[in-house]
Write an enzyme that holds these catalytic residues in place. Structure first.
Site, PDB file in Angstrom:
ATOM      1  N   HIS A  93       0.875  -1.188   0.000  1.00  0.00           N
ATOM      2  CA  HIS A  93       0.000   0.000   0.000  1.00  0.00           C
ATOM      3  C   HIS A  93       0.899   1.221   0.000  1.00  0.00           C
ATOM      4  CE1 HIS A  93      -2.655   3.168   1.240  1.00  0.00           C
ATOM      5  NE2 HIS A  93      -2.060   3.285   2.419  1.00  0.00           N
ATOM      6  N   HIS A  95       1.207   5.764  -1.004  1.00  0.00           N
ATOM      7  CA  HIS A  95       0.520   7.036  -1.226  1.00  0.00           C
ATOM      8  C   HIS A  95       1.130   7.694  -2.467  1.00  0.00           C
ATOM      9  CE1 HIS A  95      -0.838   7.660   3.270  1.00  0.00           C
ATOM     10  NE2 HIS A  95      -1.179   6.470   2.790  1.00  0.00           N
ATOM     11  N   TYR A 120       1.473  -3.306 -20.567  1.00  0.00           N
ATOM     12  CA  TYR A 120       2.029  -3.642 -19.266  1.00  0.00           C
ATOM     13  C   TYR A 120       1.035  -3.426 -18.138  1.00  0.00           C
ATOM     14  CZ  TYR A 120       6.500  -5.759 -19.194  1.00  0.00           C
ATOM     15  OH  TYR A 120       7.478  -6.693 -19.227  1.00  0.00           O
TER      16      TYR A 120
HETATM   17  O1  LIG Z   1      -2.546   6.435   5.464  1.00  0.00           O
HETATM   18  C1  LIG Z   1      -2.248   5.878   6.528  1.00  0.00           C
HETATM   19  O2  LIG Z   1      -2.184   6.434   7.633  1.00  0.00           O
HETATM   20  C2  LIG Z   1      -1.876   4.404   6.442  1.00  0.00           C
HETATM   21  O3  LIG Z   1      -2.648   3.778   5.460  1.00  0.00           O
HETATM   22  C3  LIG Z   1      -0.442   4.372   5.994  1.00  0.00           C
HETATM   23  O4  LIG Z   1      -0.179   4.469   4.818  1.00  0.00           O
HETATM   24  C4  LIG Z   1       0.607   4.292   7.003  1.00  0.00           C
HETATM   25  O5  LIG Z   1       0.119   3.773   8.218  1.00  0.00           O
HETATM   26  P1  LIG Z   1       1.034   2.821   9.109  1.00  0.00           P
HETATM   27  O6  LIG Z   1       1.414   1.644   8.250  1.00  0.00           O
HETATM   28  O7  LIG Z   1       0.193   2.446  10.297  1.00  0.00           O
HETATM   29  O8  LIG Z   1       2.244   3.619   9.472  1.00  0.00           O
HETATM   30 ZN    ZN Z   2      -2.138   4.901   3.695  1.00  0.00          ZN
END
Ligand SMILES: O=C(O)[C@@H](O)C(=O)COP(=O)(O)O
Ligand code: ZN
Length: 223
Positions: A93, A95, A120
Site C-alpha cells: 500500500h 501514497h 504492461y
Molecule cells: O494512510 C495511513 O495512515 C496508512 O494507510 C499508511 O499508509 C501508514 O500507516 P502505518 O502503516 O500504520 O504507518
Molecule cells: Zn495509507
C-alpha cells in the site's frame, strides 16, 4: 524463500519505493504472508525508506504480534485482501501521487479506475477497483474489500492511495509501479482523447498472461 531473506526484501523494496518518491514520509505499508500462515508486516509509523529487518512485525496466523514493533494500522485492509485473493503472498500500500490524484477525480469507474492504456498495465494489473474513502486504519475498509470478492489485485482507496496484492513481493511491487505509471499517463492524456487498447487486444493479453497458473487470484478477471 527464508524469513530472513523476506525481511531483507521488504526493506530493499521499501527503500527503493521511498527513494523514488512513491510514498512520502512514513506513509505506506508492506506485508508478506508466510508458509505457516503468519505474516511479516511493516511497523506502524515507520518510513518505508528506513526499515530495520529485525524490527519488522512478525504476526502469527491469528494476527497476534510475536516479535518486532507494533504493526501497521492497516492490518484489516491487508487481511481482507489475503482472505479474498487466495494466491496472494504479498501486499503493498502506497501514497503515490498520481494514483491518489486519480482517486479524487469525478466520474471514475469504480470497476475500472484506469483505462487499458498499455499492455504492461493489463499484464501486471488487469483492472483496478476504486473504493470510497475510509479513514486510514478504519476496519470498515475490510468489508469493502470483501465486497470485491477477490476479483481485483489492484484497488484504489479514494483520497488515500492504492493497495496491490501479488503472488510474490516482487510481483506486487512491479504491479504497483505499473499502476502508478498508468495513473500518470492517464492524467497527462486527460482531455486528449487517447487511443486505448481495444477489447480484443485486452482479451489477447489476459488470455496470454493471466492463465490459471499465473493469475494472482482464483478468479481470472478483471485482474
Ligand atoms: O494512510 C495511513 O495512515 C496508512 O494507510 C499508511 O499508509 C501508514 O500507516 P502505518 O502503516 O500504520 O504507518
Ligand atoms: Zn495509507
Amino acid at each position: 524463500m527464508t524469513e530472513t531473506r523476506l525481511r531483507d526484501q521488504i526493506c530493499q523494496f521499501g527503500r527503493s519505493l521511498f527513494e523514488r518518491g512513491l510514498t512520502p514520509g512514513s506513509s505506506g505499508n508492506i506485508s508478506v504472508r508466510l508458509d505457516d500462515g503468519g505474516w511479516l508486516v511493516t511497523p506502524t509509523n515507520a518510513s518505508l525508506g528506513f526499515l530495520d529487518p529485525t524490527r519488522i512485525s512478525r504476526l502469527n496466523g491469528s494476527g497476534r504480534l510475536l516479535s518486532g514493533d507494533a504493526p501497521t494500522k492497516e492490518i484489516p485492509l491487508h487481511a481482507a485482501l489475503y482472505e479474498t485473493r487466495h494466491n496472494a503472498r504479498a501486499i503493498v500500500h502506497l501514497h503515490c501521487a498520481h494514483c491518489v490524484a486519480v482517486s479524487m477525480l469525478p466520474d471514475i469507474d469504480p470497476q475500472a479506475a484506469l483505462p487499458p492504456l498499455t499492455p504492461y498495465y493489463v499484464m501486471r494489473c488487469g483492472a483496478t477497483a476504486l473504493l470510497p474513502y475510509y479513514r486510514p486504519g478504519d476496519a470498515a475498509v475490510a468489508d469493502a474489500i470483501r465486497g470485491l470478492a477477490g476479483k481485483y489485485s489492484c484497488v484504489m482507496l479514494s483520497n488515500h492511495g492504492p493497495v496491490v496484492a501479488g503472488d510474490t513481493l516482487e510481483a506486487a511491487v512491479f504491479a504497483m509501479e505499473e499502476l502508478e505509471e498508468t495513473a500518470k499517463l492517464y492524467l497527462m492524456l486527460r482531455g486528449m482523447n487517447p487511443r486505448t487498447l481495444t477489447p480484443e487486444q485486452v482479451a489477447d493479453l489476459v488470455s496470454t498472461f493471466h492463465s490459471p497458473a499465473t493469475a494472482t487470484g482464483e478468479k481470472q478477471s478483471p485482474g
